[in-house]
Design a protein around this motif. Sequence first.
Motif, PDB file in Angstrom:
ATOM      1  N   TYR A 260       0.568  -1.428   0.076  1.00 31.61           N
ATOM      2  CA  TYR A 260      -0.197  -0.112   0.150  1.00 31.61           C
ATOM      3  C   TYR A 260       0.950   1.249   0.524  1.00 31.61           C
ATOM      4  CZ  TYR A 260      -4.091  -2.817   1.024  1.00 31.61           C
ATOM      5  OH  TYR A 260      -4.888  -2.883   0.704  1.00 31.61           O
ATOM      6  N   ALA A 261       0.471   2.067  -0.874  1.00 30.01           N
ATOM      7  CA  ALA A 261       0.932   3.277  -0.997  1.00 30.01           C
ATOM      8  C   ALA A 261       0.488   3.856   0.541  1.00 30.01           C
ATOM      9  CB  ALA A 261       0.221   4.470  -2.247  1.00 30.01           C
ATOM     10  N   ILE A 262       1.151   5.088   1.102  1.00 26.49           N
ATOM     11  CA  ILE A 262       0.663   5.736   2.598  1.00 26.49           C
ATOM     12  C   ILE A 262       0.244   7.390   2.556  1.00 26.49           C
ATOM     13  CG2 ILE A 262       1.077   6.053   5.231  1.00 26.49           C
ATOM     14  CD1 ILE A 262       0.523   3.007   4.615  1.00 26.49           C
ATOM     15  N   GLY A 263      -0.502   8.104   2.661  1.00 30.20           N
ATOM     16  CA  GLY A 263      -0.421   8.399   2.454  1.00 30.20           C
ATOM     17  C   GLY A 263      -0.819   9.581   3.666  1.00 30.20           C
TER      18      GLY A 263
ATOM     19  N   GLU B 289      -7.182  18.199   4.292  1.00 32.23           N
ATOM     20  CA  GLU B 289      -6.383  18.345   1.961  1.00 32.23           C
ATOM     21  C   GLU B 289      -5.082  17.124   2.621  1.00 32.23           C
ATOM     22  OE1 GLU B 289      -4.891  22.163   2.429  1.00 32.23           O
ATOM     23  OE2 GLU B 289      -3.578  21.665   4.460  1.00 32.23           O
ATOM     24  N   PHE B 290      -4.916  16.623   1.339  1.00 32.95           N
ATOM     25  CA  PHE B 290      -3.515  16.031   0.782  1.00 32.95           C
ATOM     26  C   PHE B 290      -1.545  16.860   1.395  1.00 32.95           C
ATOM     27  CE2 PHE B 290      -1.046  12.810  -1.115  1.00 32.95           C
ATOM     28  CZ  PHE B 290       0.460  13.906  -1.667  1.00 32.95           C
ATOM     29  N   VAL B 291      -1.270  16.454   1.873  1.00 31.52           N
ATOM     30  CA  VAL B 291       0.081  16.045   2.344  1.00 31.52           C
ATOM     31  C   VAL B 291       0.894  15.829   2.055  1.00 31.52           C
ATOM     32  CG1 VAL B 291       1.540  17.321   4.832  1.00 31.52           C
ATOM     33  CG2 VAL B 291      -0.813  17.310   5.046  1.00 31.52           C
ATOM     34  N   GLY B 292       0.969  14.904   1.799  1.00 27.67           N
ATOM     35  CA  GLY B 292       2.360  14.036   1.403  1.00 27.67           C
ATOM     36  C   GLY B 292       1.737  12.353   1.830  1.00 27.67           C
ATOM     37  N   ALA B 293       2.993  11.714   0.195  1.00 31.79           N
ATOM     38  CA  ALA B 293       2.642  10.574  -0.036  1.00 31.79           C
ATOM     39  C   ALA B 293       3.661   9.941  -0.161  1.00 31.79           C
ATOM     40  CB  ALA B 293       1.268  10.132  -0.713  1.00 31.79           C
ATOM     41  N   ILE B 294       4.111   8.837   0.398  1.00 36.10           N
ATOM     42  CA  ILE B 294       4.917   7.241  -0.711  1.00 36.10           C
ATOM     43  C   ILE B 294       4.473   6.389  -0.570  1.00 36.10           C
ATOM     44  CG2 ILE B 294       5.148   6.709   2.051  1.00 36.10           C
ATOM     45  CD1 ILE B 294       8.499   6.760   1.979  1.00 36.10           C
ATOM     46  N   ALA B 295       5.163   5.473  -1.913  1.00 35.93           N
ATOM     47  CA  ALA B 295       4.857   5.149  -2.782  1.00 35.93           C
ATOM     48  C   ALA B 295       4.931   3.447  -1.785  1.00 35.93           C
ATOM     49  CB  ALA B 295       5.955   4.945  -3.910  1.00 35.93           C
TER      50      ALA B 295
END
Length: 115
Positions: free
Chosen positions: A31-34, A45-51
Amino acid sequence: VQLQASGGGLAQTGGSLRLSCVASGFTFSSYAIGWFRQAPGKEREFVGAIAWNGGSTYYEGSVKGRFTISRDSAKNTVDLQMNSLKPEDTAVYYCNAAGNIRSYWGQGTQVTVSS
């Protein structure tokens, strides 16, 4: 399935906090984690994510250069290192696990930055 965000608290402007998201009950490494945040009276709102494999990270413009996301698949954790905090970073922060079919939300952790 559980996602648990922790590490929030009170910081001064210019200070730092490190949030952690711990996962259990699913194949975390797939899973990607955001990270998302929601300030009072505002939409989430979106802050950031990692693949899923940690190979790529993405950041919203206002946090780029100040926030860093990392993951440790051995520990099923994703961290959000927040530096140079600003009062406008005050919000409840949530982590999200996004897979091909499902996504999961964790409960939030409050971050308050005083001016």
